[in-house]
Design a protein around this motif. Structure first.
Motif, PDB file in Angstrom:
ATOM      1  N   LEU A  72       0.823  -1.212   0.000  1.00  0.00           N
ATOM      2  CA  LEU A  72       0.000   0.000   0.000  1.00  0.00           C
ATOM      3  C   LEU A  72       0.858   1.263   0.000  1.00  0.00           C
ATOM      4  N   SER A  73       1.914   1.275   0.805  1.00  0.00           N
ATOM      5  CA  SER A  73       2.767   2.470   0.876  1.00  0.00           C
ATOM      6  C   SER A  73       3.549   2.676  -0.411  1.00  0.00           C
ATOM      7  N   SER A  74       3.916   1.614  -1.087  1.00  0.00           N
ATOM      8  CA  SER A  74       4.640   1.739  -2.356  1.00  0.00           C
ATOM      9  C   SER A  74       3.766   2.362  -3.431  1.00  0.00           C
ATOM     10  N   VAL A  75       2.483   2.062  -3.413  1.00  0.00           N
ATOM     11  CA  VAL A  75       1.551   2.668  -4.367  1.00  0.00           C
ATOM     12  C   VAL A  75       1.462   4.173  -4.141  1.00  0.00           C
ATOM     13  N   VAL A  76       1.343   4.583  -2.870  1.00  0.00           N
ATOM     14  CA  VAL A  76       1.262   6.007  -2.543  1.00  0.00           C
ATOM     15  C   VAL A  76       2.563   6.722  -2.920  1.00  0.00           C
ATOM     16  N   THR A  77       3.689   6.101  -2.597  1.00  0.00           N
ATOM     17  CA  THR A  77       4.992   6.690  -2.908  1.00  0.00           C
ATOM     18  C   THR A  77       5.173   6.873  -4.410  1.00  0.00           C
ATOM     19  N   ALA A  78       4.775   5.886  -5.188  1.00  0.00           N
ATOM     20  CA  ALA A  78       4.917   5.965  -6.643  1.00  0.00           C
ATOM     21  C   ALA A  78       4.157   7.153  -7.211  1.00  0.00           C
ATOM     22  N   LEU A  79       2.965   7.423  -6.688  1.00  0.00           N
ATOM     23  CA  LEU A  79       2.157   8.542  -7.167  1.00  0.00           C
ATOM     24  C   LEU A  79       2.890   9.869  -6.972  1.00  0.00           C
ATOM     25  N   PHE A  80       3.401  10.107  -5.763  1.00  0.00           N
ATOM     26  CA  PHE A  80       4.104  11.358  -5.476  1.00  0.00           C
ATOM     27  C   PHE A  80       5.417  11.459  -6.242  1.00  0.00           C
ATOM     28  N   PHE A  81       6.158  10.376  -6.265  1.00  0.00           N
ATOM     29  CA  PHE A  81       7.505  10.410  -6.822  1.00  0.00           C
ATOM     30  C   PHE A  81       7.492  10.673  -8.324  1.00  0.00           C
ATOM     31  N   PHE A  82       6.649   9.972  -9.058  1.00  0.00           N
ATOM     32  CA  PHE A  82       6.666  10.137 -10.514  1.00  0.00           C
ATOM     33  C   PHE A  82       6.093  11.486 -10.942  1.00  0.00           C
ATOM     34  N   LEU A  83       5.194  12.050 -10.146  1.00  0.00           N
ATOM     35  CA  LEU A  83       4.727  13.408 -10.430  1.00  0.00           C
ATOM     36  C   LEU A  83       5.863  14.413 -10.248  1.00  0.00           C
ATOM     37  N   GLU A  84       6.660  14.241  -9.193  1.00  0.00           N
ATOM     38  CA  GLU A  84       7.787  15.145  -8.953  1.00  0.00           C
ATOM     39  C   GLU A  84       8.860  14.987 -10.023  1.00  0.00           C
ATOM     40  N   LEU A  85       9.117  13.749 -10.421  1.00  0.00           N
ATOM     41  CA  LEU A  85      10.106  13.505 -11.460  1.00  0.00           C
ATOM     42  C   LEU A  85       9.678  14.143 -12.782  1.00  0.00           C
ATOM     43  N   ARG A  86       8.411  14.051 -13.093  1.00  0.00           N
ATOM     44  CA  ARG A  86       7.910  14.659 -14.330  1.00  0.00           C
ATOM     45  C   ARG A  86       8.055  16.177 -14.288  1.00  0.00           C
TER      46      ARG A  86
END
Length: 491
Positions: A457-471
């Motif tokens: 569950l935490s990996s799903v949340v982290t992926a959302l924030f991280f890839f938005l910041e990377l973009r």
């Protein structure tokens, strides 16, 4: 506070001129190598900065594993349980070391990237004073309330004597542990990762040597393991002090810069708040976990979890070392407005971290019984409980590398709110509630199965924030305005 969480540091120097040594004070004699963070190839830099940290962390982790093996075989399952019950307090000591060490080093790295060397020196010295004050306070409070704290952490009447003997000694070394662990981050931040590695190697190797000597030769029991730890931490702390008092250090400890500055302290605490909160949450989590294990499985279940945690840390320590190596690279280039290098460093670190956790997952799936047997003194019941629990605990382990690196990424670029949310998502938002919910349906299996569920569950949340910041960083190729050295001043 601004929406992008960034405010500028005081302009106390002359920009890049300070970095080259023209800040108004004589050079300390060591060449300023921080410029390499913005010029060398990212892959080469990550290798150069991470390998020493990984080696040091691996040796430290190996010490933890060997320590548990010696306790398990020399003292028994109850000694292993006593050390496990003490773990929440070890996490608290680490939390304050991370609060000041990682927070201060993030601020130092960004300041050096912006060329503010005098400000970076103030950060270093304020951090040292804070570490000493906080560590001394923890020692006094811990000794004053030791027994009730251990009972709160899940110690039964049979475990309490072992945990008390262990923690009473450990508390004597908190100050030097704080210096060795917390201030070592600044050695790496100054661009000297090999010296930082030496600090960890000295403490860990000495600990590995002293453990069997005190436990088996001198028959000191679990107290011997604690004395081995304290002595090694003291030597490591003295080693770090020697570095910062010598000309090896770029900035160095100076009495004139140790006067506490409110603004500097607030910025250190802001940037260190995410790893601090994560460790405090981990301490609370381990307290809850120990109590749930005691309720649904008894002392042997606590012993089994102690073994599993030691193995998990052995796998995760290289990732923490990778983070330590990546942090100054990301922070420096973010401060220098080189977004492409920031993104490349993060992507490469995630790839390596995922490879490490996947390899760890494979090993624990193939050899669970053999791993538990190494700690168990031939206890068949402990082997059965531990091997079954290990299979559950590591199910989602390949995802953890990404989650750890991505959370550290936000800290390195000066976004503590994001970093704290992602760091706490696994432990507070998901794992703690799951520890209360799942055991009601599945008993002891529910206690051990809560961790992989939270990992997913935490990996799903982290992926959302991280890839938005990377973009966003990839799109903003010209750099970013209002580069932060201080991410969270009070509004």
């Amino acid at each position: 506070m601004k929406n992008n969480e960034h405010i500028d540091a005081p302009q106390d120097g002359a920009g890049a001129a300070e970095q080259s040594g023209s800040s108004g004070e004589p050079s300390r004699g060591r060449k300023d190598n921080t410029h390499q963070l913005g010029t060398l190839g990212v892959g080469k830099l990550l290798l150069r900065f991470s390998v020493p940290a990984i080696v040091g962390m691996m040796v430290q982790s190996l010490y933890n594993v060997v320590d548990r093996i010696f306790i398990g075989n020399g003292v028994g399952a109850l000694g292993l349980a006593g050390a496990t019950v003490s773990f929440p307090f070890m996490l608290i000591f680490m939390a304050f070391g991370m609060l000041i060490g990682l927070g201060g080093n993030a601020l130092l790295s960004i300041s050096l990237g912006e060329g503010k060397r005098d400000y970076a020196g103030k950060v270093l010295n304020n951090s040292f004073v804070l570490i000493v004050i906080i560590s001394a306070a923890l020692t006094v409070l811990g000794l004053a309330f030791l027994e009730p704290l251990l009972r709160f952490a899940g110690a039964s009447e049979t475990i309490l004597p072992y945990a008390g003997d262990y923690m009473r000694v450990i508390l004597y070394g908190v100050v030097f542990n704080g210096i060795g662990f917390g201030m070592n981050n600044f050695i790496r931040g100054e661009g000297n990762p090999k010296m930082a590695m030496a600090t960890m190697l000295i403490g860990a190797v000495l600990n590995i040597i002293l453990d069997p000597l005190f436990i088996f030769v001198f028959n000191m029991g679990i107290g011997g393991a604690a004395w081995a730890t304290v002595i090694s931490q003291t030597i490591a702390g003295l080693w770090v002090l020697r570095y910062f008092l010598s000309k090896d250090s770029l900035l160095g400890l100076k009495l004139s810069a140790m006067r506490l500055d409110r603004q500097v302290i607030l910025r250190i605490l802001a940037l260190g708040s995410a790893p601090f909160a994560m460790q405090i949450a981990a301490s609370a989590l381990n307290t809850i976990l120990n109590n749930q294990l005691q309720q649904y499985g008894g002392d042997l279940a606590i012993s089994a979890m102690g073994i599993i945690y030691s193995v998990a840390m052995l796998i995760l320590m290289p990732i923490f070392g990778l983070n330590q190596g990546a942090q100054p690279i990301i922070g420096y280039n973010f401060g220098a407005r080189k977004n492409k290098r920031v993104v490349r460093t993060a992507e490469l670190a995630i790839f390596v971290a995922t490879a490490i956790t996947t390899l760890g997952w494979i090993v624990t799936r193939v050899f669970p019984e053999q791993i538990i047997q190494a700690f168990s003194q031939g206890n068949p019941e402990l082997v059965q409980i531990g091997s079954s629990a290990m299979g559950l605990f590591f199910v989602m382990f390949p995802l953890i590398g990404f989650q750890i690196v991505a959370g550290n990424f936000f800290q390195a670029i000066g976004k503590p709110k994001h970093a704290m949310l992602l760091s706490l998502s696994r432990q507070v938002l998901f794992l703690i509630p799951l520890l209360f919910i799942l055991p009601g349906f599945f008993g002891l299996k529910g206690v051990f199965g809560a961790s992989p569920t939270a990992d997913f569950l935490s990996s799903v949340v982290t992926a959302l924030f991280f890839f938005l910041e990377l973009r966003r960083l990839k799109r903003d190729t010209s750099g970013h305005p209002d580069v932060a050295v201080a991410a969270a001043m009070p509004e």
